[in-house]
Design a protein around this motif. Structure first.
Motif, PDB file in Angstrom:
ATOM      1  N   ALA A  66     -26.914   7.535  48.052  1.00  0.00           N
ATOM      2  CA  ALA A  66     -28.140   7.829  47.312  1.00  0.00           C
ATOM      3  C   ALA A  66     -28.901   6.549  46.999  1.00  0.00           C
ATOM      4  CB  ALA A  66     -27.798   8.571  46.023  1.00  0.00           C
ATOM      5  N   GLY A  67     -30.209   6.645  47.135  1.00  0.00           N
ATOM      6  CA  GLY A  67     -31.034   5.471  46.889  1.00  0.00           C
ATOM      7  C   GLY A  67     -31.113   4.539  48.085  1.00  0.00           C
ATOM      8  N   GLY A  68     -30.612   5.002  49.244  1.00  0.00           N
ATOM      9  CA  GLY A  68     -30.658   4.168  50.444  1.00  0.00           C
ATOM     10  C   GLY A  68     -29.703   2.999  50.412  1.00  0.00           C
ATOM     11  N   ARG A  69     -28.593   3.141  49.692  1.00  0.00           N
ATOM     12  CA  ARG A  69     -27.626   2.049  49.600  1.00  0.00           C
ATOM     13  C   ARG A  69     -26.632   2.098  50.745  1.00  0.00           C
ATOM     14  NH1 ARG A  69     -24.279   2.513  45.361  1.00  0.00           N
ATOM     15  NH2 ARG A  69     -24.587   4.764  45.431  1.00  0.00           N
ATOM     16  N   GLY A  70     -26.187   0.961  51.155  1.00  0.00           N
ATOM     17  CA  GLY A  70     -25.193   0.851  52.208  1.00  0.00           C
ATOM     18  C   GLY A  70     -24.747  -0.585  52.348  1.00  0.00           C
ATOM     19  N   GLY A  71     -23.756  -0.819  53.186  1.00  0.00           N
ATOM     20  CA  GLY A  71     -23.242  -2.161  53.374  1.00  0.00           C
ATOM     21  C   GLY A  71     -21.958  -2.388  52.604  1.00  0.00           C
ATOM     22  N   ALA A  72     -21.252  -3.435  52.988  1.00  0.00           N
ATOM     23  CA  ALA A  72     -19.949  -3.724  52.379  1.00  0.00           C
ATOM     24  C   ALA A  72     -20.051  -4.017  50.890  1.00  0.00           C
ATOM     25  CB  ALA A  72     -19.289  -4.899  53.102  1.00  0.00           C
ATOM     26  N   GLY A  73     -21.223  -4.429  50.445  1.00  0.00           N
ATOM     27  CA  GLY A  73     -21.383  -4.791  49.038  1.00  0.00           C
ATOM     28  C   GLY A  73     -21.115  -3.659  48.074  1.00  0.00           C
ATOM     29  N   GLY A  75     -24.252   0.376  33.853  1.00  0.00           N
ATOM     30  CA  GLY A  75     -23.557  -0.379  34.889  1.00  0.00           C
ATOM     31  C   GLY A  75     -24.089  -0.166  36.280  1.00  0.00           C
ATOM     32  N   GLY A  76     -25.225   0.549  36.420  1.00  0.00           N
ATOM     33  CA  GLY A  76     -25.805   0.735  37.731  1.00  0.00           C
ATOM     34  C   GLY A  76     -25.110   1.777  38.581  1.00  0.00           C
ATOM     35  N   VAL A  77     -24.283   2.630  37.985  1.00  0.00           N
ATOM     36  CA  VAL A  77     -23.625   3.706  38.734  1.00  0.00           C
ATOM     37  C   VAL A  77     -24.589   4.884  38.798  1.00  0.00           C
ATOM     38  CG1 VAL A  77     -21.687   5.305  38.813  1.00  0.00           C
ATOM     39  CG2 VAL A  77     -21.347   2.955  38.014  1.00  0.00           C
ATOM     40  N   PRO A  78     -24.986   5.339  40.013  1.00  0.00           N
ATOM     41  CA  PRO A  78     -26.013   6.374  40.124  1.00  0.00           C
ATOM     42  C   PRO A  78     -25.471   7.787  39.935  1.00  0.00           C
ATOM     43  CG  PRO A  78     -25.342   5.676  42.299  1.00  0.00           C
ATOM     44  CD  PRO A  78     -24.581   4.808  41.318  1.00  0.00           C
ATOM     45  N   ILE A  79     -26.299   8.636  39.349  1.00  0.00           N
ATOM     46  CA  ILE A  79     -26.019  10.056  39.284  1.00  0.00           C
ATOM     47  C   ILE A  79     -26.670  10.685  40.507  1.00  0.00           C
ATOM     48  CG2 ILE A  79     -26.417  12.196  38.016  1.00  0.00           C
ATOM     49  CD1 ILE A  79     -26.370  10.613  35.446  1.00  0.00           C
ATOM     50  N   THR A  80     -25.885  11.329  41.364  1.00  0.00           N
ATOM     51  CA  THR A  80     -26.392  11.902  42.610  1.00  0.00           C
ATOM     52  C   THR A  80     -25.789  13.276  42.827  1.00  0.00           C
ATOM     53  OG1 THR A  80     -24.674  11.258  44.196  1.00  0.00           O
ATOM     54  CG2 THR A  80     -26.217   9.544  43.508  1.00  0.00           C
ATOM     55  N   ALA A  81     -26.270  13.954  43.873  1.00  0.00           N
ATOM     56  CA  ALA A  81     -25.717  15.254  44.255  1.00  0.00           C
ATOM     57  C   ALA A  81     -24.603  15.105  45.287  1.00  0.00           C
ATOM     58  CB  ALA A  81     -26.826  16.144  44.805  1.00  0.00           C
ATOM     59  N   GLN A  82     -24.292  13.882  45.684  1.00  0.00           N
ATOM     60  CA  GLN A  82     -23.356  13.696  46.791  1.00  0.00           C
ATOM     61  C   GLN A  82     -21.931  14.116  46.468  1.00  0.00           C
ATOM     62  OE1 GLN A  82     -24.609   9.532  47.860  1.00  0.00           O
ATOM     63  NE2 GLN A  82     -24.937  10.453  49.876  1.00  0.00           N
ATOM     64  N   ALA A 109     -24.421  12.897  53.150  1.00  0.00           N
ATOM     65  CA  ALA A 109     -25.514  11.935  53.250  1.00  0.00           C
ATOM     66  C   ALA A 109     -26.844  12.570  52.860  1.00  0.00           C
ATOM     67  CB  ALA A 109     -25.585  11.370  54.669  1.00  0.00           C
ATOM     68  N   VAL A 110     -27.086  13.791  53.339  1.00  0.00           N
ATOM     69  CA  VAL A 110     -28.342  14.488  53.040  1.00  0.00           C
ATOM     70  C   VAL A 110     -28.475  14.751  51.545  1.00  0.00           C
ATOM     71  CG1 VAL A 110     -29.540  16.702  53.320  1.00  0.00           C
ATOM     72  CG2 VAL A 110     -28.637  15.515  55.318  1.00  0.00           C
ATOM     73  N   LEU A 111     -27.380  15.050  50.885  1.00  0.00           N
ATOM     74  CA  LEU A 111     -27.431  15.311  49.437  1.00  0.00           C
ATOM     75  C   LEU A 111     -27.825  14.062  48.646  1.00  0.00           C
ATOM     76  CD1 LEU A 111     -24.351  17.667  48.976  1.00  0.00           C
ATOM     77  CD2 LEU A 111     -26.766  18.246  48.690  1.00  0.00           C
ATOM     78  N   GLY A 112     -27.799  12.912  49.311  1.00  0.00           N
ATOM     79  CA  GLY A 112     -28.260  11.689  48.652  1.00  0.00           C
ATOM     80  C   GLY A 112     -29.741  11.436  48.826  1.00  0.00           C
ATOM     81  N   LEU A 113     -30.402  12.222  49.685  1.00  0.00           N
ATOM     82  CA  LEU A 113     -31.821  11.993  49.971  1.00  0.00           C
ATOM     83  C   LEU A 113     -32.745  12.215  48.777  1.00  0.00           C
ATOM     84  CD1 LEU A 113     -32.221  13.506  53.563  1.00  0.00           C
ATOM     85  CD2 LEU A 113     -32.050  11.096  52.887  1.00  0.00           C
ATOM     86  N   PRO A 114     -32.424  13.191  47.890  1.00  0.00           N
ATOM     87  CA  PRO A 114     -33.320  13.345  46.731  1.00  0.00           C
ATOM     88  C   PRO A 114     -33.378  12.110  45.839  1.00  0.00           C
ATOM     89  CG  PRO A 114     -31.958  15.288  47.015  1.00  0.00           C
ATOM     90  CD  PRO A 114     -31.404  14.239  47.936  1.00  0.00           C
ATOM     91  N   GLY A 115     -32.480  11.156  46.086  1.00  0.00           N
ATOM     92  CA  GLY A 115     -32.470   9.937  45.285  1.00  0.00           C
ATOM     93  C   GLY A 115     -31.471  10.019  44.146  1.00  0.00           C
ATOM     94  N   SER A 116     -31.588   9.118  43.226  1.00  0.00           N
ATOM     95  CA  SER A 116     -30.648   9.052  42.116  1.00  0.00           C
ATOM     96  C   SER A 116     -31.286   8.295  40.976  1.00  0.00           C
ATOM     97  CB  SER A 116     -29.370   8.327  42.558  1.00  0.00           C
ATOM     98  OG  SER A 116     -29.669   6.989  42.898  1.00  0.00           O
TER      99      SER A 116
END
Length: 203
Positions: free
Chosen positions: A78-85, A36-43, A24-31
């Motif tokens: 990353a990016g503060g995303r969450g939820g079933a969606g 297609g909206g698929v993020p590049i992250t460190a997670q 989760a912390v590795l997603g804090l720097p953002g993305s």
């Protein structure tokens, strides 16, 4: 006499929680998002480390815990995303790939309960943390976005250089832990190291 199956204890669960927090912390720097909206992250690096350090079972508990928290709405991606969606969007397959991939990483790195070595660690994080994640993510992305698999595959080449760098970083970190703190690998070869040998290995 059949050997008993190892059971998870409170220490295992605590370690799983720590690595879930690390991912989760590795997603804090953002993305930033590509096709297609698929993020590049460190997670994904956290997923690689979870499998390589915790092994397949505890690693799967760690990633599964994170995904369960995401599913109930916590913004841990990353990016503060969450939820079933997120499990029905373009990233759904990649999240499934994390869960499958962490098991593959753990199985390869700790093959037969052996001491992790750099080449097997790199092979494990590369196959489990990259190939498996892509293999799960690209077909579902193609299906959800209604595009060809080839088109999705080409678009996802943007991820490859970064994922290779993560694989190298994970290999270096695991190697450092093997030399400096072997007890981090609690359920594998390190559990059999006598205290005297462990103390000597730290010097």
């Amino acid at each position: 006499m059949t050997p008993s199956t190892p059971r998870l204890d409170t220490t295992d669960l605590a370690r799983a929680a720590v690595f879930a927090g690390l991912i989760a912390v590795l997603g804090l720097p953002g993305s930033f998002s590509v096709f297609g909206g698929v993020p590049i992250t460190a997670q994904t690096l956290g997923v690689m480390l979870a499998g390589a350090v915790l092994g397949p079972v505890v690693g799967a508990v760690s990633v599964g815990t994170l995904l369960a928290l995401v599913a109930i709405g916590l913004p841990l991606l990353a990016g503060g995303r969450g939820g079933a969606g997120v499990f029905v969007g373009p990233t759904a397959g990649y999240l499934i790939g994390w869960l499958v991939g962490v098991v593959v990483v753990g199985l390869i790195v700790h093959l037969g309960g052996r001491r992790p070595v750099w080449w097997r660690t790199f092979a494990g994080v590369l196959l489990g943390g990259v190939v498996v994640v892509y293999a799960c993510g690209i077909p579902l992305q193609s299906l959800i976005m209604r595009i060809g698999v080839e088109q999705a595959l080409v678009a996802n080449l943007a991820f490859l250089p970064g994922d290779l760098v993560k694989a190298v970083i994970a290999t270096v970190v695991v190697g450092a832990l093997v030399r400096g703190y072997p007890r981090a690998f609690r359920r594998t070869w390190a559990r059999r190291i006598p205290p005297a040998r462990e103390a000597a290995s730290v010097r």
